[in-house]
Design a protein around this motif. Structure first.
Motif, PDB file in Angstrom:
ATOM      1  N   SER A   1      63.074  11.485  88.805  1.00 29.88           N
ATOM      2  CA  SER A   1      64.099  10.504  89.174  1.00 29.88           C
ATOM      3  C   SER A   1      64.544  10.730  90.619  1.00 29.88           C
ATOM      4  O   SER A   1      64.936  11.849  90.977  1.00 29.88           O
ATOM      5  CB  SER A   1      65.310  10.633  88.244  1.00 29.88           C
ATOM      6  N   PRO A   2      64.511   9.696  91.471  1.00 28.06           N
ATOM      7  CA  PRO A   2      64.974   9.873  92.863  1.00 28.06           C
ATOM      8  C   PRO A   2      66.480  10.061  92.957  1.00 28.06           C
ATOM      9  O   PRO A   2      66.974  10.498  93.986  1.00 28.06           O
ATOM     10  CB  PRO A   2      64.529   8.559  93.527  1.00 28.06           C
ATOM     11  N   LEU A   3      67.204   9.735  91.892  1.00 32.98           N
ATOM     12  CA  LEU A   3      68.667   9.865  91.910  1.00 32.98           C
ATOM     13  C   LEU A   3      69.103  11.256  91.474  1.00 32.98           C
ATOM     14  O   LEU A   3      69.957  11.883  92.108  1.00 32.98           O
ATOM     15  CB  LEU A   3      69.290   8.800  91.002  1.00 32.98           C
TER      16      LEU A   3
ATOM     17  N   SER B   1      67.933  19.970  98.321  1.00 35.43           N
ATOM     18  CA  SER B   1      68.786  18.785  98.217  1.00 35.43           C
ATOM     19  C   SER B   1      69.932  19.034  97.233  1.00 35.43           C
ATOM     20  O   SER B   1      71.082  18.643  97.471  1.00 35.43           O
ATOM     21  CB  SER B   1      67.953  17.578  97.775  1.00 35.43           C
TER      22      SER B   1
ATOM     23  N   THR C   1      63.340  19.765  96.644  1.00 34.54           N
ATOM     24  CA  THR C   1      64.263  19.256  95.620  1.00 34.54           C
ATOM     25  C   THR C   1      65.442  20.212  95.425  1.00 34.54           C
ATOM     26  O   THR C   1      66.598  19.785  95.348  1.00 34.54           O
ATOM     27  CB  THR C   1      63.509  19.076  94.293  1.00 34.54           C
TER      28      THR C   1
ATOM     29  N   TYR D   1      66.741  13.824  90.524  1.00 34.75           N
ATOM     30  CA  TYR D   1      65.658  14.790  90.722  1.00 34.75           C
ATOM     31  C   TYR D   1      65.238  15.467  89.423  1.00 34.75           C
ATOM     32  O   TYR D   1      64.574  16.504  89.442  1.00 34.75           O
ATOM     33  CB  TYR D   1      66.036  15.864  91.761  1.00 34.75           C
TER      34      TYR D   1
ATOM     35  N   LYS E   1      74.645  11.029  88.555  1.00 35.00           N
ATOM     36  CA  LYS E   1      74.399  12.343  89.163  1.00 35.00           C
ATOM     37  C   LYS E   1      75.330  13.404  88.584  1.00 35.00           C
ATOM     38  O   LYS E   1      74.927  14.556  88.382  1.00 35.00           O
ATOM     39  CB  LYS E   1      74.562  12.242  90.679  1.00 35.00           C
TER      40      LYS E   1
ATOM     41  N   CYS F   1      55.617  14.501  90.620  1.00 33.69           N
ATOM     42  CA  CYS F   1      56.351  14.115  91.824  1.00 33.69           C
ATOM     43  C   CYS F   1      56.765  12.646  91.755  1.00 33.69           C
ATOM     44  O   CYS F   1      57.883  12.283  92.125  1.00 33.69           O
ATOM     45  CB  CYS F   1      55.500  14.371  93.066  1.00 33.69           C
TER      46      CYS F   1
END
Length: 441
Positions: free
Chosen positions: A260-262, A60, A57, A264, A312, A256
């Motif tokens: 949020s996948p957008l 990224s 994470t 993190y 983001k 996990c």
């Protein structure tokens, strides 16, 4: 009074003490190995798996900062880069203490060091006005280097997961060994006709059977264990160790899945856990509930991809503000959509809100077209199907604090925050409001 397994057997089998002590020692040695293995899984393999996930994470986020910096070379981006760099390096330290592939770990260290060197060169290029060259380096050098690091992390994560699976299988093998040892002890007791030995063996077999079943449950991903062993000995300690290990695995899995996948950022489960922990420990805090005004109209007008960029950017903005005026233990969470929370100390809440609004109001116009920015609004359709003008996005912050009232649950916080948010959104522009209503403590 807590009696060990050996003392329980010896109390009813004094005549055959030599034989029973030998058999009991054999069983205890297996129990000790199981206990050591479970502790190893808890302190090394689980920690390594969690740390590698955090490094993925963080990497990224570092990559995003490196991509953004040539276009927006601000100190805030560098602070954010340093924040995620510390997270990555903390994870690297934790992984280095675990039994992982040393060659790949050294490759990861070297690749990460090269990545930092390349980013420093990019900073120099931007600082000397060579922005286009910096952008090209981001695409041709930093991007592939980050991809290589992510590949190494994926390999390490897979290896750590395989190690965890192998240790769980080994744990099952240990349990089978315990069952065999206790079976012969029980058989010897039956042959000798001593009820005390039989009762002890049955107790051990029942407990070990539960431990074995628990091992299979954990291996299949079921972490809700309640073994209910109250034997007052090492078996009970081992059962508690299993339950603690399973809960930590469950927490790791939930965090996990919840992130949020957008952005993190941690999601609802982690937010509720952070609030509940502060309430239980009677730690005074303030929750800042953050909501974007007219975000839906923006999303409909410019498309979801542009809306995701705004989300983001807000997440990055919150991280920067925490680094500037927040505390070490401040918490940032992403409820979903355009809703965020910041949990901080009561005395810092107002300063944090002011900084968030200042940065947001300076940042948001860049997301609009030049025409819409000059006009000061966009044309859209509201929830009632009516075409109307929507102003540039603003931000509303509702602050709930337990400095003047006792708060007993996250649900109560959510209710109060919703009330304040509805009030703040009635005011024009970006605003925040701190709940200063008092209630007898």
């Amino acid at each position: 009074m807590r009696l060990s397994i050996s003392l329980k057997i010896l109390s009813g089998y004094l005549i055959l003490a030599v034989f029973l002590v030998a058999a009991s020692w054999h069983a205890l040695s297996y129990l000790h190995r199981v206990s050591e293995t479970s502790q190893t899984i808890l302190n090394q393999s689980v920690q390594a798996t969690t740390a590698i996930g955090g490094m993925q994470t963080a990497m990224s986020s570092l990559e995003q900062c490196a991509d953004i910096y040539p276009e927006s070379p601000s100190p805030g981006i560098l602070n954010l880069f340093q924040f995620y760099r510390r997270q990555f390096e903390q994870g690297l330290l934790r992984v280095s203490l675990a039994p992982v592939d040393g060659r790949r770990l050294e490759d990861l260290r070297a690749s990460y060091a090269r990545y930092l060197e390349q980013f420093e060169l990019q900073i120099e290029l931007v600082g000397t006005g060579r922005v286009l060259e910096a952008k090209n380096r981001a695409a041709t050098v930093l991007g592939p280097q980050a991809g290589h690091i992510q590949g190494l992390l994926d390999t390490l994560h897979l290896a750590a997961q395989r190690t965890l699976d192998a240790e769980l299988i080994s744990l099952r093998g240990f349990s089978s060994g315990v069952s065999t040892a206790v079976f012969f002890t029980s058989l010897f007791g039956v042959l000798c006709g001593l009820a005390a030995v039989i009762l002890t063996a049955l107790q051990l077999n029942g407990g070990i059977r539960k431990l074995k079943e628990a091992t299979f449950m954990v291996g299949k991903g079921n972490f809700d264990l309640n073994l209910g062993l109250r034997t007052g000995d090492a078996l009970e300690d081992l059962a508690r160790c299993f339950e603690v290990m399973a809960q930590k695995l469950k927490m790791s899995e939930q965090l996990c899945l919840d992130a949020s996948p957008l952005t993190y950022l941690p999601g609802n489960i982690a937010i509720e856990r952070a609030l509940t922990d502060r309430i239980k420990r009677d730690v005074r805090f303030a929750l800042c509930y953050i909501d974007l005004d007219d975000f839906k109209a923006f999303n409909d007008h410019y498309g979801y991809a542009r809306g995701s960029e705004v989300i983001k950017a807000v997440a990055d903005l919150l991280a920067v503000v925490r680094g500037e005026v927040g505390g070490e233990n401040d918490f940032i969470g992403h409820i979903g959509g355009d809703d965020f929370v910041v949990i901080t100390d009561d005395e810092r809440a107002e300063d944090i809100c002011a900084h968030i609004i200042q940065r947001f109001d300076a940042l948001i116009p860049d997301f609009y077209s030049e025409e819409d920015r000059a006009r000061g609004y966009i044309i859209g359709v509201d929830r009632y199907g009516q075409t109307r003008q929507f102003p540039l996005m603003t931000i509303s912050i509702a602050v709930v604090s337990d400095a003047r009232r006792d708060i007993h649950s996250p649900a109560e916080i959510a209710r109060v925050a919703a009330e304040i948010k509805d009030y703040v959104k009635t005011r024009p522009g970006s605003n925040y409001h701190i709940d200063r209503r008092q209630r007898p403590r």
